[in-house]
Design a protein around this motif. Sequence first.
Motif, PDB file in Angstrom:
ATOM      1  N   ILE A  60       0.824  -1.217   0.000  1.00 53.84           N
ATOM      2  CA  ILE A  60       0.000   0.000   0.000  1.00 53.84           C
ATOM      3  C   ILE A  60       0.859   1.268   0.000  1.00 53.84           C
ATOM      4  O   ILE A  60       0.639   2.150  -0.839  1.00 53.84           O
ATOM      5  N   PRO A  61       1.854   1.388   0.871  1.00 53.98           N
ATOM      6  CA  PRO A  61       2.661   2.615   0.837  1.00 53.98           C
ATOM      7  C   PRO A  61       3.435   2.793  -0.478  1.00 53.98           C
ATOM      8  O   PRO A  61       3.649   3.915  -0.925  1.00 53.98           O
ATOM      9  N   LEU A  62       3.814   1.694  -1.114  1.00 46.26           N
ATOM     10  CA  LEU A  62       4.545   1.782  -2.380  1.00 46.26           C
ATOM     11  C   LEU A  62       3.660   2.274  -3.519  1.00 46.26           C
ATOM     12  O   LEU A  62       4.124   2.996  -4.404  1.00 46.26           O
ATOM     13  N   LEU A  63       2.406   1.885  -3.507  1.00 40.86           N
ATOM     14  CA  LEU A  63       1.497   2.251  -4.594  1.00 40.86           C
ATOM     15  C   LEU A  63       0.906   3.647  -4.441  1.00 40.86           C
ATOM     16  O   LEU A  63       0.390   4.212  -5.402  1.00 40.86           O
ATOM     17  N   THR A  64       0.979   4.203  -3.253  1.00 44.47           N
ATOM     18  CA  THR A  64       0.394   5.529  -3.020  1.00 44.47           C
ATOM     19  C   THR A  64       1.447   6.631  -2.957  1.00 44.47           C
ATOM     20  O   THR A  64       1.127   7.759  -2.595  1.00 44.47           O
ATOM     21  N   ARG A  65       2.675   6.309  -3.300  1.00 43.25           N
ATOM     22  CA  ARG A  65       3.717   7.347  -3.313  1.00 43.25           C
ATOM     23  C   ARG A  65       4.263   7.514  -4.730  1.00 43.25           C
ATOM     24  O   ARG A  65       4.063   6.674  -5.605  1.00 43.25           O
ATOM     25  N   GLU A  66       4.968   8.602  -4.929  1.00 45.60           N
ATOM     26  CA  GLU A  66       5.521   8.928  -6.235  1.00 45.60           C
ATOM     27  C   GLU A  66       6.616   7.937  -6.613  1.00 45.60           C
ATOM     28  O   GLU A  66       7.447   7.554  -5.788  1.00 45.60           O
ATOM     29  N   THR A  67       6.603   7.534  -7.889  1.00 49.05           N
ATOM     30  CA  THR A  67       7.647   6.668  -8.432  1.00 49.05           C
ATOM     31  C   THR A  67       8.244   7.375  -9.641  1.00 49.05           C
ATOM     32  O   THR A  67       7.501   7.772 -10.551  1.00 49.05           O
ATOM     33  N   GLU A  68       9.540   7.542  -9.631  1.00 56.02           N
ATOM     34  CA  GLU A  68      10.223   8.254 -10.709  1.00 56.02           C
ATOM     35  C   GLU A  68       9.907   7.601 -12.054  1.00 56.02           C
ATOM     36  O   GLU A  68       9.915   6.385 -12.190  1.00 56.02           O
ATOM     37  N   GLY A  69       9.601   8.435 -13.034  1.00 54.66           N
ATOM     38  CA  GLY A  69       9.315   7.953 -14.371  1.00 54.66           C
ATOM     39  C   GLY A  69       7.846   7.636 -14.638  1.00 54.66           C
ATOM     40  O   GLY A  69       7.484   7.279 -15.755  1.00 54.66           O
ATOM     41  N   TYR A  70       7.005   7.758 -13.627  1.00 54.31           N
ATOM     42  CA  TYR A  70       5.572   7.491 -13.799  1.00 54.31           C
ATOM     43  C   TYR A  70       4.781   8.756 -13.495  1.00 54.31           C
ATOM     44  O   TYR A  70       5.089   9.473 -12.545  1.00 54.31           O
ATOM     45  N   ASP A  71       3.745   8.997 -14.298  1.00 52.90           N
ATOM     46  CA  ASP A  71       2.951  10.205 -14.118  1.00 52.90           C
ATOM     47  C   ASP A  71       1.660   9.947 -13.346  1.00 52.90           C
ATOM     48  O   ASP A  71       0.728  10.726 -13.403  1.00 52.90           O
ATOM     49  N   PHE A  72       1.598   8.836 -12.626  1.00 57.02           N
ATOM     50  CA  PHE A  72       0.398   8.504 -11.874  1.00 57.02           C
ATOM     51  C   PHE A  72       0.756   7.872 -10.537  1.00 57.02           C
ATOM     52  O   PHE A  72       1.868   7.405 -10.326  1.00 57.02           O
ATOM     53  N   VAL A  73      -0.221   7.901  -9.653  1.00 56.59           N
ATOM     54  CA  VAL A  73      -0.174   7.182  -8.378  1.00 56.59           C
ATOM     55  C   VAL A  73      -1.540   6.524  -8.204  1.00 56.59           C
ATOM     56  O   VAL A  73      -2.513   6.902  -8.866  1.00 56.59           O
ATOM     57  N   PHE A  74      -1.601   5.564  -7.327  1.00 60.81           N
ATOM     58  CA  PHE A  74      -2.857   4.871  -7.078  1.00 60.81           C
ATOM     59  C   PHE A  74      -3.522   5.384  -5.808  1.00 60.81           C
ATOM     60  O   PHE A  74      -2.863   5.710  -4.831  1.00 60.81           O
ATOM     61  N   GLU A  75      -4.836   5.427  -5.857  1.00 57.91           N
ATOM     62  CA  GLU A  75      -5.668   5.600  -4.674  1.00 57.91           C
ATOM     63  C   GLU A  75      -6.300   4.232  -4.456  1.00 57.91           C
ATOM     64  O   GLU A  75      -6.957   3.699  -5.340  1.00 57.91           O
ATOM     65  N   LEU A  76      -6.074   3.636  -3.302  1.00 62.95           N
ATOM     66  CA  LEU A  76      -6.403   2.228  -3.086  1.00 62.95           C
ATOM     67  C   LEU A  76      -7.647   2.031  -2.232  1.00 62.95           C
ATOM     68  O   LEU A  76      -7.855   2.729  -1.236  1.00 62.95           O
ATOM     69  N   VAL A  77      -8.431   1.041  -2.641  1.00 64.21           N
ATOM     70  CA  VAL A  77      -9.551   0.558  -1.850  1.00 64.21           C
ATOM     71  C   VAL A  77      -9.269  -0.922  -1.629  1.00 64.21           C
ATOM     72  O   VAL A  77      -9.153  -1.692  -2.587  1.00 64.21           O
ATOM     73  N   VAL A  78      -9.096  -1.290  -0.370  1.00 61.83           N
ATOM     74  CA  VAL A  78      -8.680  -2.651  -0.020  1.00 61.83           C
ATOM     75  C   VAL A  78      -9.697  -3.232   0.965  1.00 61.83           C
ATOM     76  O   VAL A  78      -9.589  -3.027   2.170  1.00 61.83           O
ATOM     77  N   PRO A  79     -10.695  -3.955   0.441  1.00 58.40           N
ATOM     78  CA  PRO A  79     -11.729  -4.484   1.328  1.00 58.40           C
ATOM     79  C   PRO A  79     -11.368  -5.846   1.905  1.00 58.40           C
ATOM     80  O   PRO A  79     -10.498  -6.551   1.401  1.00 58.40           O
ATOM     81  N   SER A  80     -12.067  -6.184   2.965  1.00 62.81           N
ATOM     82  CA  SER A  80     -12.080  -7.554   3.474  1.00 62.81           C
ATOM     83  C   SER A  80     -13.291  -8.215   2.831  1.00 62.81           C
ATOM     84  O   SER A  80     -14.407  -7.689   2.916  1.00 62.81           O
ATOM     85  N   LEU A  81     -13.082  -9.346   2.168  1.00 56.20           N
ATOM     86  CA  LEU A  81     -14.205 -10.054   1.556  1.00 56.20           C
ATOM     87  C   LEU A  81     -15.221 -10.419   2.634  1.00 56.20           C
ATOM     88  O   LEU A  81     -14.858 -10.582   3.803  1.00 56.20           O
ATOM     89  N   PRO A  82     -16.489 -10.550   2.267  1.00 50.56           N
ATOM     90  CA  PRO A  82     -17.494 -10.953   3.258  1.00 50.56           C
ATOM     91  C   PRO A  82     -17.079 -12.240   3.977  1.00 50.56           C
ATOM     92  O   PRO A  82     -16.662 -13.215   3.354  1.00 50.56           O
ATOM     93  N   GLY A  83     -17.134 -12.184   5.304  1.00 54.17           N
ATOM     94  CA  GLY A  83     -16.751 -13.329   6.118  1.00 54.17           C
ATOM     95  C   GLY A  83     -15.281 -13.376   6.487  1.00 54.17           C
ATOM     96  O   GLY A  83     -14.844 -14.273   7.205  1.00 54.17           O
ATOM     97  N   TYR A  84     -14.483 -12.418   6.026  1.00 59.01           N
ATOM     98  CA  TYR A  84     -13.056 -12.368   6.318  1.00 59.01           C
ATOM     99  C   TYR A  84     -12.750 -11.184   7.228  1.00 59.01           C
ATOM    100  O   TYR A  84     -13.244 -10.076   7.003  1.00 59.01           O
ATOM    101  N   ARG A  85     -11.891 -11.419   8.198  1.00 60.32           N
ATOM    102  CA  ARG A  85     -11.417 -10.398   9.140  1.00 60.32           C
ATOM    103  C   ARG A  85     -12.552  -9.551   9.692  1.00 60.32           C
ATOM    104  O   ARG A  85     -13.373 -10.011  10.405  1.00 60.32           O
ATOM    105  N   PHE A  86     -12.644  -8.284   9.253  1.00 64.33           N
ATOM    106  CA  PHE A  86     -13.577  -7.349   9.862  1.00 64.33           C
ATOM    107  C   PHE A  86     -14.904  -7.205   9.111  1.00 64.33           C
ATOM    108  O   PHE A  86     -15.744  -6.419   9.513  1.00 64.33           O
ATOM    109  N   SER A  87     -15.075  -7.912   8.002  1.00 65.15           N
ATOM    110  CA  SER A  87     -16.355  -7.876   7.284  1.00 65.15           C
ATOM    111  C   SER A  87     -17.275  -8.949   7.844  1.00 65.15           C
ATOM    112  O   SER A  87     -16.837 -10.031   8.223  1.00 65.15           O
ATOM    113  N   ASP A  88     -18.560  -8.633   7.852  1.00 66.56           N
ATOM    114  CA  ASP A  88     -19.542  -9.595   8.338  1.00 66.56           C
ATOM    115  C   ASP A  88     -19.696 -10.747   7.353  1.00 66.56           C
ATOM    116  O   ASP A  88     -19.480 -10.570   6.150  1.00 66.56           O
TER     117      ASP A  88
END
Length: 150
Positions: A60-88
Amino acid sequence: MKVKNFCNGCSLQCQVSYNNAGIHFIHAKPSKELMKNKKVLPLLLLHGWPGSFIEFTKIIPLLTRETEGYDFVFELVVPSLPGYRFSDPARKPGLGPAEMGLIFDRLMKRLGYDKYYVQGGDWGSLIGSNMATLFPDRCSLIQLLSVFYS
């Protein structure tokens, strides 16, 4: 403790309701400065079984920070699938990959994304494939990996 500290440092941890079931997700954004100077691409990261959103904590920290030579960064949505960890868990039978794809497409729309990318492994690849099939005008696939054991 590392995971707890990581989660507490995330831009946003949320839970949304779908058919009275809570879906947990992390919403990790690049810095405001990067958002002004770079293209921001929304990316939905989907884990597999028996994994969780924790699989993505190092990237996550690698994808949301600047990388030399690229003109974009990612905004991430990382869910827990239903029934996993904190999802019902599912409230009734029949919550398969296509239905989960519907849930996550609604989540992305709710967050304001008209178009987005999805990446997934194992179960996440099945969900992502369904999303690309059901919503081809909104959802673009990035490498998907599906491994099945017999």
